[in-house]
Motif scaffolding. Sequence first.
Motif, PDB file in Angstrom:
ATOM      1  N   MET A 118       7.148   2.712   8.230  1.00 18.78           N
ATOM      2  CA  MET A 118       8.127   2.000   9.029  1.00 18.78           C
ATOM      3  C   MET A 118       9.271   1.580   8.110  1.00 18.78           C
ATOM      4  N   VAL A 119      10.423   2.184   8.301  1.00 19.45           N
ATOM      5  CA  VAL A 119      11.570   1.961   7.418  1.00 19.45           C
ATOM      6  C   VAL A 119      12.501   0.926   8.033  1.00 19.45           C
ATOM      7  N   ALA A 136      17.660  -6.197  -2.793  1.00 12.90           N
ATOM      8  CA  ALA A 136      18.200  -4.843  -2.639  1.00 12.90           C
ATOM      9  C   ALA A 136      17.498  -3.886  -3.604  1.00 12.90           C
ATOM     10  N   LEU A 137      17.262  -4.357  -4.825  1.00 10.45           N
ATOM     11  CA  LEU A 137      16.546  -3.535  -5.804  1.00 10.45           C
ATOM     12  C   LEU A 137      15.108  -3.300  -5.352  1.00 10.45           C
ATOM     13  N   ALA A 138      14.492  -4.324  -4.768  1.00  8.52           N
ATOM     14  CA  ALA A 138      13.115  -4.175  -4.291  1.00  8.52           C
ATOM     15  C   ALA A 138      13.046  -3.129  -3.191  1.00  8.52           C
ATOM     16  N   TRP A 139      14.001  -3.163  -2.241  1.00 11.14           N
ATOM     17  CA  TRP A 139      14.013  -2.173  -1.155  1.00 11.14           C
ATOM     18  C   TRP A 139      14.151  -0.766  -1.723  1.00 11.14           C
ATOM     19  N   ALA A 197       0.820  -1.213   0.000  1.00 10.44           N
ATOM     20  CA  ALA A 197       0.000   0.000   0.000  1.00 10.44           C
ATOM     21  C   ALA A 197       0.848   1.255   0.000  1.00 10.44           C
ATOM     22  N   LEU A 198       2.111   1.145   0.393  1.00  6.73           N
ATOM     23  CA  LEU A 198       2.942   2.346   0.392  1.00  6.73           C
ATOM     24  C   LEU A 198       3.140   2.893  -1.019  1.00  6.73           C
ATOM     25  N   LEU A 199       2.953   2.051  -2.043  1.00  6.13           N
ATOM     26  CA  LEU A 199       3.033   2.542  -3.422  1.00  6.13           C
ATOM     27  C   LEU A 199       1.871   3.477  -3.746  1.00  6.13           C
ATOM     28  N   VAL A 254       7.358   8.840  10.333  1.00 10.71           N
ATOM     29  CA  VAL A 254       8.403   7.920   9.896  1.00 10.71           C
ATOM     30  C   VAL A 254       9.099   7.351  11.125  1.00 10.71           C
ATOM     31  N   ALA A 255       9.266   6.035  11.142  1.00  9.30           N
ATOM     32  CA  ALA A 255       9.947   5.382  12.259  1.00  9.30           C
ATOM     33  C   ALA A 255      10.865   4.297  11.719  1.00  9.30           C
ATOM     34  N   ARG A 256      11.930   4.030  12.454  1.00  8.64           N
ATOM     35  CA  ARG A 256      12.847   2.962  12.082  1.00  8.64           C
ATOM     36  C   ARG A 256      12.373   1.651  12.702  1.00  8.64           C
ATOM     37  N   TYR A 257      12.269   0.637  11.878  1.00  7.68           N
ATOM     38  CA  TYR A 257      11.838  -0.679  12.345  1.00  7.68           C
ATOM     39  C   TYR A 257      12.742  -1.193  13.460  1.00  7.68           C
TER      40      TYR A 257
END
Length: 208
Positions: A93-94, A152-155, A75-77, A175-178
């Motif tokens: 959540m990054v 890595a490309l997906a991220w 959903a972030l897209l 924004v928060a770090r996982y």
Amino acid sequence: NDPANYGQLSQVVMTDRNADEHLPGLRRLAAMRPRIRWRNLILDRSMLARELAEATQRRADRLARRRPLWKDPIALLSSGWIARTFDAPVLLMVRHPLSFVTSNLARGGADARSGLGWLLSDPEFMRSHGEAFRSDLERMDHDGTPAVERWALAWRLLMTVALRELRPVQAQVVVARYEDSLERPVEILFRISGLLGLQLVAAPAAVV
């Protein structure tokens, strides 16, 4: 054109151009009134029992005026569109890219695909972002691409598109770090709840 559940929309990039097709179903979900295809559940007692229990819970949630929560990495897209259309706050959540890659490798193995190949055939994604990521998408699911490179490309794709989507509505974004949520779960949960305008009671905090 009228999905029974949000899962059917998890592979659709939403924009104003295709909103007429999917918005009615999303509005029912936001109101916690999804359309249930009961006829399909009659022959499966376990599924029917689960759906009845979920329908009962949704009714209780509506009566208590609880807010719905959509948890879907894809959903972030469409996160910018969702924020604008529903005037909704967004929690991004990054996760550290190395953690993201190793987690997906552990879950799916070296042969796992990114699961993002469908974006090549999604007209809204290709119109909005596609040309910048066409080569990456083609490499992600190519047999000769190493699994580490695929993830890595997906991220990179997911994070880049999310930041582009959310920049115009940044006032609605938290924004928060996982990794922080793992190291200091109660602190981060209280901070996120406050920024989202939610009141965290003692019982959930004790469970965390």
